[in-house]
Motif scaffolding. Structure first.
Motif: not given
Length: 119
Positions: A19-35
């Motif tokens: 779960r910790r890893a999946l949350n992190t993956l989601q956050e990283e993908v969202e950050a890619i989108d924001w940038y």
């Protein structure tokens, strides 16, 4: 994705780590989108280069997390080996891996796979 669907104390340590890893993956993908969204309208060339660099760093982080999942959660390795770095139609990669028709050719549904029924 930050909340557990079951009481955390009833989940195994491995599930909590997944779960910790999946949350992190989601956050990283969202950050890619924001940038990426900030890059498109950016008119200052230096700022654009910084934002692109930051976006690429987030891609690196996402890939590192994905690799951890591949190594630690059953199923990821097999799925990634099927689809990542494949050539051609992605649905055909599934068909090849499973031996089933994807129905992807021309976007047509090839039926249920139960044979031809004559009327």
């Amino acid at each position: 994705m930050s909340e557990f669907h079951e009481p955390a104390e009833e989940l195994s340590k491995a599930t909590r780590e997944y779960r910790r890893a999946l949350n992190t993956l989601q956050e990283e993908v969202e950050a890619i989108d924001w940038y990426q969204q900030r890059i498109d309208p950016c008119e200052d060339e230096q700022l654009r280069k910084i934002l692109e660099h930051n976006r690429n760093e987030e891609m690196e982080h996402a890939c590192m997390t994905l690799e951890w999942l591949r190594r630690n959660q059953p199923g990821w390795d097999e799925q990634l080996r099927t689809y990542l770095f494949s050539e051609g139609d992605i649905l055909e990669a599934e068909a090849k891996a499973t031996g089933k028709s994807s129905g992807a050719k021309g976007g047509k549904n090839e039926g249920l796979g139960i044979g031809k029924i004559d009327h």
